[in-house]
Design an enzyme around this catalytic site. Structure first.
Site, short mmCIF file in Angstrom:
data_model
loop_
_atom_site.label_atom_id
_atom_site.label_comp_id
_atom_site.label_asym_id
_atom_site.label_seq_id
_atom_site.Cartn_x
_atom_site.Cartn_y
_atom_site.Cartn_z
N ASN A 84 3.15 3.32 5.31
CA ASN A 84 4.36 3.68 4.55
C ASN A 84 4.06 4.17 3.13
OD1 ASN A 84 3.69 1.27 3.40
ND2 ASN A 84 5.59 0.20 3.92
N HIS A 88 2.80 1.20 -2.08
CA HIS A 88 3.25 -0.16 -2.41
C HIS A 88 3.93 -0.14 -3.76
CE1 HIS A 88 3.21 -4.44 -3.33
NE2 HIS A 88 2.77 -4.08 -4.53
N GLU A 113 0.71 -8.66 -10.24
CA GLU A 113 -0.02 -7.56 -9.60
C GLU A 113 -0.72 -6.68 -10.63
OE1 GLU A 113 2.80 -5.66 -6.97
OE2 GLU A 113 2.87 -7.42 -5.66
N TYR A 129 -1.73 -9.53 -0.46
CA TYR A 129 -0.82 -9.72 0.68
C TYR A 129 -0.84 -11.18 1.16
CZ TYR A 129 0.19 -4.71 1.07
OH TYR A 129 0.62 -3.42 0.84
P1 ADP Z 1 6.85 -3.95 1.02
O1 ADP Z 1 5.52 -3.20 0.99
O2 ADP Z 1 7.99 -3.00 1.28
O3 ADP Z 1 7.06 -4.82 -0.19
P2 ADP Z 1 6.04 -6.30 2.63
O4 ADP Z 1 5.51 -6.96 1.42
O5 ADP Z 1 6.94 -7.07 3.54
O6 ADP Z 1 6.82 -4.92 2.29
O7 ADP Z 1 4.83 -5.80 3.55
C1 ADP Z 1 3.67 -5.29 2.97
C2 ADP Z 1 3.16 -4.16 3.81
O8 ADP Z 1 2.76 -4.66 5.11
C3 ADP Z 1 4.20 -3.09 4.16
O9 ADP Z 1 4.38 -2.15 3.10
C4 ADP Z 1 3.61 -2.46 5.39
O10 ADP Z 1 2.52 -1.59 5.05
C5 ADP Z 1 3.04 -3.69 6.10
N1 ADP Z 1 4.02 -4.28 7.04
C6 ADP Z 1 5.15 -4.97 6.72
N2 ADP Z 1 5.82 -5.37 7.82
C7 ADP Z 1 5.10 -4.91 8.88
C8 ADP Z 1 5.25 -4.99 10.29
N3 ADP Z 1 6.29 -5.64 10.85
N4 ADP Z 1 4.32 -4.40 11.09
C9 ADP Z 1 3.27 -3.78 10.54
N5 ADP Z 1 3.04 -3.66 9.21
C10 ADP Z 1 3.94 -4.22 8.37
#
Ligand code: ADP
Length: 140
Positions: A115, A118, A129, A50
């Site tokens: 959610n 990933h 990854e 991340y």
């Molecule tokens: P994705 O997982 O859909 O590729 P991102 O890489 O932007 O999305 O974000 C990684 C993970 O960080 C998300 O899947 C979620 O678990 C968390 N996340 C993203 N945006 C937020 C936010 N605004 N508030 C809290 N957690 C977040």
């Protein structure tokens, strides 16, 4: 084009006993497991994975949560796998994810972080990854 993509069944997925259900969705869509293992993510790995979010206010919450229990990392393979898996997942915010998508059906509508799963978001991130979580001889 046949592609490989990385997924992580996140702590909420594991806690809700949804690993099989989520993997079934991918398999039913024609994707095949090319690698799979259960791991406890380290701080080094989570910071690398991340890296694009380290300056976000929610990063501490996200990283602690990702380390809070073992997760399943897997590689899925199939036609157009990277985009297909992202479509099956739905958007990052489960509240915005339509019914029928994995996040729409199982994600937490109030807490964005929770959610379920990933998935890599492009060809470059998929190969980075996969290499981050698997040795070459673990991917079939
Ligand atoms: P994705 O997982 O859909 O590729 P991102 O890489 O932007 O999305 O974000 C990684 C993970 O960080 C998300 O899947 C979620 O678990 C968390 N996340 C993203 N945006 C937020 C936010 N605004 N508030 C809290 N957690 C977040």
């Amino acid at each position: 084009m046949i592609q490989k993509t990385l997924i992580i069944l996140k702590p909420d997925c594991m806690e809700k006993n949804l690993a099989g259900t989520v993997l079934s969705r991918f398999e039913a869509a024609g994707l095949t497991l090319a690698a799979c293992k259960m791991i406890q993510i380290s701080e080094t790995l989570v910071r690398e994975h991340y890296a694009h979010l380290v300056n976000e206010p929610f990063f501490g919450f996200l990283s602690n949560w990702m380390m809070s229990r073992p997760v399943i990392v897997a590689v899925l393979q199939g036609e157009n796998a990277i985009e297909k898996v992202r479509e099956l997942l739905g958007p990052t915010k489960s509240a915005n994810a339509p019914a029928g998508t994995i996040r729409g059906d199982f994600g937490n509508k109030e807490i964005v972080t929770y959610n379920i799963c990933h998935a890599s978001d492009g060809e470059a991130s998929a190969s980075a990854e996969i290499a981050r979580f698997f040795n070459e001889n673990e991917v079939f």
